[in-house]
Design an enzyme around this catalytic site. Structure first.
Site, PDB file in Angstrom:
ATOM      1  N   GLY A  81       0.826  -1.213   0.000  1.00  0.00           N
ATOM      2  CA  GLY A  81       0.000   0.000   0.000  1.00  0.00           C
ATOM      3  C   GLY A  81       0.856   1.257   0.000  1.00  0.00           C
ATOM      4  O   GLY A  81       2.073   1.213   0.174  1.00  0.00           O
ATOM      5  N   ARG A  90      -1.536   7.665   5.118  1.00  0.00           N
ATOM      6  CA  ARG A  90      -1.775   8.229   6.448  1.00  0.00           C
ATOM      7  C   ARG A  90      -0.506   8.259   7.284  1.00  0.00           C
ATOM      8  O   ARG A  90      -0.431   8.944   8.278  1.00  0.00           O
ATOM      9  CB  ARG A  90      -2.859   7.402   7.177  1.00  0.00           C
ATOM     10  N   LYS A 126       5.864   2.077   5.166  1.00  0.00           N
ATOM     11  CA  LYS A 126       5.460   2.012   6.571  1.00  0.00           C
ATOM     12  C   LYS A 126       6.001   0.768   7.273  1.00  0.00           C
ATOM     13  O   LYS A 126       6.497   0.853   8.400  1.00  0.00           O
ATOM     14  CB  LYS A 126       3.936   2.039   6.564  1.00  0.00           C
ATOM     15  N   GLN A 131       3.072  -6.112  -6.483  1.00  0.00           N
ATOM     16  CA  GLN A 131       1.797  -5.573  -6.948  1.00  0.00           C
ATOM     17  C   GLN A 131       2.139  -4.292  -7.716  1.00  0.00           C
ATOM     18  O   GLN A 131       2.602  -3.322  -7.129  1.00  0.00           O
ATOM     19  CB  GLN A 131       0.893  -5.248  -5.751  1.00  0.00           C
ATOM     20  N   GLY A 162     -13.022  -2.336   9.301  1.00  0.00           N
ATOM     21  CA  GLY A 162     -14.174  -2.920   8.634  1.00  0.00           C
ATOM     22  C   GLY A 162     -15.075  -3.562   9.689  1.00  0.00           C
ATOM     23  O   GLY A 162     -14.606  -4.190  10.623  1.00  0.00           O
ATOM     24  N   ALA A 164      54.022  13.076  33.320  1.00  0.00           N
ATOM     25  CA  ALA A 164      52.863  13.912  33.006  1.00  0.00           C
ATOM     26  C   ALA A 164      53.211  14.862  31.874  1.00  0.00           C
ATOM     27  O   ALA A 164      54.297  15.443  31.835  1.00  0.00           O
ATOM     28  CB  ALA A 164      52.446  14.695  34.241  1.00  0.00           C
TER      29      ALA A 164
HETATM   30  C1  UD1 Z   1      -7.934  -3.073   6.353  1.00  0.00           C
HETATM   31  C2  UD1 Z   1      -9.237  -3.835   6.082  1.00  0.00           C
HETATM   32  C3  UD1 Z   1     -10.214  -3.545   7.208  1.00  0.00           C
HETATM   33  C4  UD1 Z   1      -9.604  -3.960   8.524  1.00  0.00           C
HETATM   34  C5  UD1 Z   1      -8.256  -3.272   8.734  1.00  0.00           C
HETATM   35  C6  UD1 Z   1      -7.561  -3.866   9.943  1.00  0.00           C
HETATM   36  C7  UD1 Z   1      -9.465  -3.971   3.622  1.00  0.00           C
HETATM   37  C8  UD1 Z   1     -10.192  -3.442   2.443  1.00  0.00           C
HETATM   38  N1  UD1 Z   1      -9.790  -3.421   4.802  1.00  0.00           N
HETATM   39  O1  UD1 Z   1      -8.220  -1.689   6.300  1.00  0.00           O
HETATM   40  O2  UD1 Z   1     -11.424  -4.284   7.005  1.00  0.00           O
HETATM   41  O3  UD1 Z   1     -10.487  -3.660   9.593  1.00  0.00           O
HETATM   42  O4  UD1 Z   1      -7.400  -3.470   7.586  1.00  0.00           O
HETATM   43  O5  UD1 Z   1      -6.368  -3.191  10.228  1.00  0.00           O
HETATM   44  O6  UD1 Z   1      -8.669  -4.879   3.496  1.00  0.00           O
HETATM   45  N2  UD1 Z   1      -2.052  -2.987   0.741  1.00  0.00           N
HETATM   46  C9  UD1 Z   1      -1.462  -3.500  -0.396  1.00  0.00           C
HETATM   47  N3  UD1 Z   1      -1.904  -3.076  -1.621  1.00  0.00           N
HETATM   48  C10 UD1 Z   1      -2.932  -2.199  -1.753  1.00  0.00           C
HETATM   49  C11 UD1 Z   1      -3.536  -1.686  -0.584  1.00  0.00           C
HETATM   50  C12 UD1 Z   1      -3.076  -2.109   0.651  1.00  0.00           C
HETATM   51  O7  UD1 Z   1      -0.522  -4.314  -0.321  1.00  0.00           O
HETATM   52  O8  UD1 Z   1      -3.286  -1.881  -2.891  1.00  0.00           O
HETATM   53  C13 UD1 Z   1      -1.522  -3.418   2.068  1.00  0.00           C
HETATM   54  C14 UD1 Z   1      -1.015  -2.236   2.869  1.00  0.00           C
HETATM   55  O9  UD1 Z   1       0.385  -2.062   2.654  1.00  0.00           O
HETATM   56  C15 UD1 Z   1      -1.321  -2.640   4.301  1.00  0.00           C
HETATM   57  C16 UD1 Z   1      -2.471  -3.623   4.187  1.00  0.00           C
HETATM   58  O10 UD1 Z   1      -2.559  -3.986   2.827  1.00  0.00           O
HETATM   59  O11 UD1 Z   1      -0.225  -3.293   4.921  1.00  0.00           O
HETATM   60  C17 UD1 Z   1      -3.794  -3.025   4.667  1.00  0.00           C
HETATM   61  O12 UD1 Z   1      -4.073  -1.854   3.941  1.00  0.00           O
HETATM   62  P1  UD1 Z   1      -4.673  -0.578   4.663  1.00  0.00           P
HETATM   63  O13 UD1 Z   1      -4.863   0.473   3.641  1.00  0.00           O
HETATM   64  O14 UD1 Z   1      -3.854  -0.243   5.865  1.00  0.00           O
HETATM   65  O15 UD1 Z   1      -6.128  -1.136   5.090  1.00  0.00           O
HETATM   66  P2  UD1 Z   1      -7.047  -0.572   6.238  1.00  0.00           P
HETATM   67  O16 UD1 Z   1      -7.709   0.665   5.771  1.00  0.00           O
HETATM   68  O17 UD1 Z   1      -6.318  -0.525   7.514  1.00  0.00           O
HETATM   69 CA    CA Z   2      -4.114  -0.765   8.077  1.00  0.00          CA
END
Ligand code: UD1
Ligand code: CA
Length: 448
Positions: free
Chosen positions: A11, A15, A22, A73, A140, A423
């Protein structure tokens, strides 16, 4: 049952507001994602986990360390899309796949185990981890029907007001039957609100086709903390610190104020050692028994024997034998080796030097690239002038030598056994054993 994991870490971490991924940020002395991978290993995955990273993330790759496989990805199109990229590596290799996120560093190995066991015992297609939170913001929500069966997960952005009030949330750990997983991932469609492909929509797919969906409930909400911001990072650091400190107290280490001692994940400490506040034990530091460390000590990759004292000092990459006393206000740098009962006092700096048993350097001074014997007295203000502006040179001080206050040892130079320097001497030539030299440049007394 054979299983392995997919850890999502591709991701954008918007934030988190960082140039670095991160998951590469340190947490209790290790990159965040290592905590996840260690817990998965401890839970007993059958083959190395796959970490999904972004195309420009060598830092994430480095942070994950050895014994993992990587999938890339190409674009951050959501967690559901991210998981798809592990398919070429994992298809047909294990019976079940656990999917989790690199920003969930507090999930314990026992929790992963419990999920695998429940999944297997109930013959589920998909098992997910949930928890009840007083404040579910950001997670979620788990939507169940009137018979408590899970229907779907609704992300906060899509949730209606009454759904937002649901206190049961998705922690972000799923165990899925392998042959079911890949086609299901292909069927996920982007969210109309965010345009992202949500991994969480797998739950609705499974429920809709009548496949068995199970949940495991977390007792300890601390484990559910997802690190989205620096504030979460600090919170996780506090939780991990408490776990680590409690563990060492149970192993017989006294922490005078456990809230103010910072012990890295890989540090080892012997029983009956007492750690005073504002002490940082980092990297691969090892401390023996019955030591007194701190207050205000920083030990980084330090190896400390038994019965040592290190007070208000910085010790990095140095090795101390038993009964060594350091500080207050000393700085021991990489390559320093102190033998038994060496005393190093205030404002002393030692780098890349070996110091023999019972040698004393009670006051300010500098030893660099030196080999010092046993029972040597190093007077206040002694300096090894080891650097000529181009190269570093060695200094050798033999057993029982006496180095007078403010002696400059211009390296390369050797001070013989039982020799003495007066010294203020500036020693530019070797001093034979049992000889006294003094003056600038220093000469033997007999020749004066
Ligand atoms: C996600 C869950 C949410 C859950 C929460 C718990 C989804 C849609 N939502 O939300 O239900 O309650 O985690 O912490 O999964 N990532 C990728 N590729 C992407 C997007 C994200 O690899 O395209 C990875 C990020 O690096 C991260 C993880 O997936 O480590 C979670 O992504 P993040 O955006 O933090 O999801 P949350 O909004 O926290
Ligand atoms: Ca997260």
């Amino acid at each position: 049952m054979t299983w392995t994991a997919i850890v999502l870490a591709a991701g954008l971490s918007t934030r988190f507001k960082s140039e670095r991924p991160k998951v590469a940020h340190p947490l209790a002395g290790r990159p965040m994602i290592r905590h996840v991978l260690e817990a998965l290993r401890a839970a007993g995955c059958s083959i190395p986990p796959v970490v999904v990273i972004g195309p420009t993330a060598p830092a994430a790759q480095e942070a994950a360390g050895p014994d993992v496989q990587f999938a890339i990805q190409p674009e951050p199109r959501g967690t559901g899309d991210a998981a798809r990229w592990a398919r070429p590596i994992l298809q047909g290799r294990v019976a079940h796949i656990l999917i989790t996120y690199g920003d969930l560093p507090l999930v314990r190995p026992e929790t992963f185990r419990r999920m695998i066991e429940t999944h297997e015992a109930r013959g589920a297609t998909l098992t997910l981890l949930t928890v009840h939170l007083a404040d579910p913001t950001g997670y979620g929500r788990i939507v169940r029907d009137s018979e408590e069966r899970v229907l779907r997960i609704v992300e906060e952005a899509e949730a209606r007001p009454e759904e937002r009030r649901l206190s049961e949330v998705n922690v972000g750990v799923y165990v899925v039957r392998e042959p079911w997983l890949w086609p299901a991932l292909s069927r996920l469609r982007p969210s109309p609100v965010k345009g992202e492909i949500y991994l969480t929509d797998l739950v609705a797919l499974a429920a809709a086709e009548g496949a068995q969906v199970e949940t495991v409930l977390l007792e300890d909400p601390e484990e559910a903390l997802g690190i989205n911001t620096r504030a979460h990072l600090a919170e996780a650091e506090r939780i991990l610190r408490r776990r680590i400190n409690t563990r060492w107290m149970l192993e017989g280490v006294t922490l005078v104020d456990p809230e103010r001692v910072y012990i890295g994940t890989d540090v080892i400490i012997g029983p009956d050692t007492v750690i005073y506040p504002d002490t940082y034990l980092e990297g691969q530091t090892r401390i023996g028994r019955r030591c007194r460390i701190g207050p205000n000590a920083i030990l980084r990759d330090a190896v400390i024997g038994d019965d040592c004292v290190v007070e208000a000092s910085v010790v990095e990459g140095a090795t101390l034998a038993d009964r060594v006393h350091v500080g207050p206000f000393a700085h021991l740098r990489p390559g320093t080796r102190l033998a038994e009962e060496v005393h190093v006092g205030n404002f002393a700096e030692i780098k890349n030097s070996t110091v023999g048993p019972r040698t004393r350097m009670h006051h300010f001074g500098y030893l660099g690239d030196a080999t010092v014997g046993a029972n040597v007295n190093i007077g206040a203000g002694t300096v090894t002038c080891n650097y000529d502006g181009v190269r570093k040179h060695p200094t050798i001080i033999e057993d029982e030598a006496f180095i007078g206050s403010d002696t400059m040892l211009v390296a390369p130079v050797r001070v013989g056994r039982k020799a003495k320097t007066g010294a203020g001497s500036v020693v530019t030539r070797d001093v034979p054993p049992e000889t006294l030299v003094y003056g600038v440049p220093a000469r033997p007394r007999s020749s004066s």
